[in-house]
Design a protein around this motif. Structure first.
Motif: not given
Length: 201
Positions: A64-83
């Motif tokens: 679960a910890g690894i999954l949360v991190v991967f999801m976070d890194l994915f959204f960091m790439k696709v979402l605006p930096k301001s998010f």
């Protein structure tokens, strides 16, 4: 209010932010011990909350910890930096730390927060109350709706995992992995940008 917070983060040195971080965690740990003495009458309750021979630590906590991190890194790439703008606090804390120091910070934070919010508050107030208190305590995210929504979802997820497993070792490991990997990512990202800058100088 948001501008005042960003000015405060900018004006504080890395050392001052680290001191603030450690003092905050010591306060949370002290609250846990005081409440533990009141509720459980002794401090042995801490040992009863952690079951280290539970396979759920790896099958649920680690994954679960690894999954949360991967999801976070994915959204960091696709979402605006301001998010993901937290006023620069996490960057300032982790960007110049070494791996060992990041691990120590992650261990301390995961232990003190899981002990208080899951081990004591959730067991006596319930999942919803503990998750809301956990989210509000991370007040720096109140200025960014996306980060605040993120922390609420993460809090409910960790709380639900504790509800399912009834083992603080599982959520402690999960919390540690999330903080350690994201802190390491910030440090590595900063080193790469420094190396790029030196290549062009």
């Amino acid at each position: 209010m948001k501008n005042k917070y960003q000015d405060l983060v900018r004006d504080l040195s890395e050392r001052e932010l680290l001191v603030h971080l450690y003092v905050t965690q010591v306060i949370l740990l002290s609250i846990s011990l005081i409440l533990g003495l009141i509720i459980y009458k002794d401090l042995w309750f801490i040992g009863s909350l952690f079951i280290w021979n539970d396979t759920s630590i790896f099958s649920i906590g680690v994954l679960a910890g690894i999954l949360v991190v991967f999801m976070d890194l994915f959204f960091m790439k696709v979402l605006p930096k301001s998010f993901y703008d937290d006023g620069g606090l996490n960057e300032k804390i982790f960007q110049n730390r070494n791996i060992l120091h990041i691990a120590i910070i992650a261990l301390f934070v995961a232990f003190s927060e899981e002990l208080l919010f899951r081990g004591i508050i959730q067991t006596h107030v319930g999942l919803i109350g503990a998750s809301i208190i956990f989210a509000v305590i991370h007040y720096r995210y109140l200025f960014n709706w996306y980060l605040f929504a993120n922390i609420i979802i993460l809090s409910f997820l960790i709380g639900y995992i504790f509800y399912l497993t009834d083992n603080l070792a599982v959520t402690f490991v999960m919390h540690f992995i999330v903080d350690f990997l994201l802190g390491s990512f910030i440090m590595i990202k900063n080193k790469k940008s420094q190396n790029k800058g030196s290549d062009f100088s």
